[in-house]
Motif scaffolding. Structure first.
Motif, PDB file in Angstrom:
ATOM      1  N   ASN A 153       0.819  -1.210   0.000  1.00 25.72           N
ATOM      2  CA  ASN A 153       0.000   0.000   0.000  1.00 25.72           C
ATOM      3  C   ASN A 153       0.853   1.260   0.000  1.00 25.72           C
ATOM      4  O   ASN A 153       0.435   2.295  -0.511  1.00 25.72           O
ATOM      5  CB  ASN A 153      -0.968  -0.001   1.181  1.00 25.72           C
ATOM      6  N   GLN A 154       2.063   1.172   0.546  1.00 21.26           N
ATOM      7  CA  GLN A 154       2.974   2.319   0.507  1.00 21.26           C
ATOM      8  C   GLN A 154       3.369   2.644  -0.924  1.00 21.26           C
ATOM      9  O   GLN A 154       3.672   3.790  -1.242  1.00 21.26           O
ATOM     10  CB  GLN A 154       4.223   2.043   1.338  1.00 21.26           C
ATOM     11  N   ASN A 155       3.375   1.633  -1.802  1.00 26.39           N
ATOM     12  CA  ASN A 155       3.691   1.849  -3.213  1.00 26.39           C
ATOM     13  C   ASN A 155       2.452   2.206  -4.018  1.00 26.39           C
ATOM     14  O   ASN A 155       2.538   2.399  -5.222  1.00 26.39           O
ATOM     15  CB  ASN A 155       4.318   0.585  -3.819  1.00 26.39           C
ATOM     16  N   GLY A 156       1.293   2.243  -3.364  1.00 24.90           N
ATOM     17  CA  GLY A 156       0.060   2.567  -4.066  1.00 24.90           C
ATOM     18  C   GLY A 156      -0.539   1.376  -4.799  1.00 24.90           C
ATOM     19  O   GLY A 156      -1.367   1.550  -5.693  1.00 24.90           O
ATOM     20  N   LEU A 157      -0.123   0.172  -4.442  1.00 25.84           N
ATOM     21  CA  LEU A 157      -0.633  -1.034  -5.093  1.00 25.84           C
ATOM     22  C   LEU A 157      -1.504  -1.837  -4.131  1.00 25.84           C
ATOM     23  O   LEU A 157      -1.233  -1.893  -2.943  1.00 25.84           O
ATOM     24  CB  LEU A 157       0.516  -1.934  -5.548  1.00 25.84           C
ATOM     25  N   TYR A 158      -2.516  -2.454  -4.691  1.00 27.52           N
ATOM     26  CA  TYR A 158      -3.313  -3.406  -3.939  1.00 27.52           C
ATOM     27  C   TYR A 158      -2.798  -4.804  -4.236  1.00 27.52           C
ATOM     28  O   TYR A 158      -2.088  -5.030  -5.206  1.00 27.52           O
ATOM     29  CB  TYR A 158      -4.791  -3.284  -4.305  1.00 27.52           C
ATOM     30  N   ARG A 159      -3.176  -5.763  -3.402  1.00 31.42           N
ATOM     31  CA  ARG A 159      -2.655  -7.118  -3.525  1.00 31.42           C
ATOM     32  C   ARG A 159      -2.910  -7.706  -4.907  1.00 31.42           C
ATOM     33  O   ARG A 159      -2.019  -8.303  -5.513  1.00 31.42           O
ATOM     34  CB  ARG A 159      -3.252  -8.018  -2.447  1.00 31.42           C
ATOM     35  N   SER A 160      -4.115  -7.559  -5.441  1.00 29.47           N
ATOM     36  CA  SER A 160      -4.428  -8.139  -6.752  1.00 29.47           C
ATOM     37  C   SER A 160      -3.575  -7.513  -7.857  1.00 29.47           C
ATOM     38  O   SER A 160      -3.132  -8.200  -8.783  1.00 29.47           O
ATOM     39  CB  SER A 160      -5.911  -7.982  -7.078  1.00 29.47           C
TER      40      SER A 160
END
Length: 159
Positions: free
Chosen positions: A53-60
């Motif tokens: 989430n720190q990179n702005g990504l979600y798991r999927s």
């Protein structure tokens, strides 16, 4: 973050041991073992998701990014099929990754109707960072477990 992991695991082990003493018996053993297994899995997922989430990504999104890293130049349709997700889900996730600058589409030389999905430099950096971070978390998680026990655990899970 690693101090949190270590402290939490130590707390989990202590808590399980105390519960076993209080409950005793075969049923309590299996219940405690199952609860501990689920707690460790949840903690592992939570730690990794916080970092993602720190990179702005979600798991999927991250899962597809890692897949594309291992299987470059596949079509959106192939990515959906091989990841067992719907074409619509793949389309939405890939669109977000493209908008974030993690992937780009290249026209297929053999079929102009298809695009091959490739990582950008930004995507490659996230993958490299993720591999290093995941390795650190895994090493920390299993630091107190002997290699022999890890191999036995692996054997059991490979049923």
């Amino acid at each position: 973050m690693f101090e949190y992991i270590s402290t939490h695991f130590e707390w989990q082990v202590k808590n399980v041991k105390e519960n076993r003493k209080a409950r005793r018996g075969e049923e309590a053993f299996w219940r405690d073992l199952t609860e501990n297994w689920m707690d460790v899995n949840h903690l592992h997922r939570t730690i990794l998701e916080r970092k993602l989430n720190q990179n702005g990504l979600y798991r999927s999104q991250h899962q597809l990014l890692m897949y594309i890293s291992d299987h470059p130049n596949q079509s959106q349709k192939e990515i959906a099929r091989l990841n067992r997700i719907s074409p619509a889900t793949a389309a939405v996730t890939l669109k977000k990754l493209e908008k974030g600058g993690y992937i780009h589409r290249v026209a297929d030389d053999r079929d102009n109707r298809c695009n091959q999905i490739c990582l950008t430099e930004k995507g490659k950096l996230v993958v490299e960072y993720s591999i290093r971070y995941f390795s650190q978390v895994q090493q920390r998680m299993f630091a107190a477990v002997s290699y022999t026990h890890l191999r036995a655990h692996e054997t059991v899970l490979d049923l």
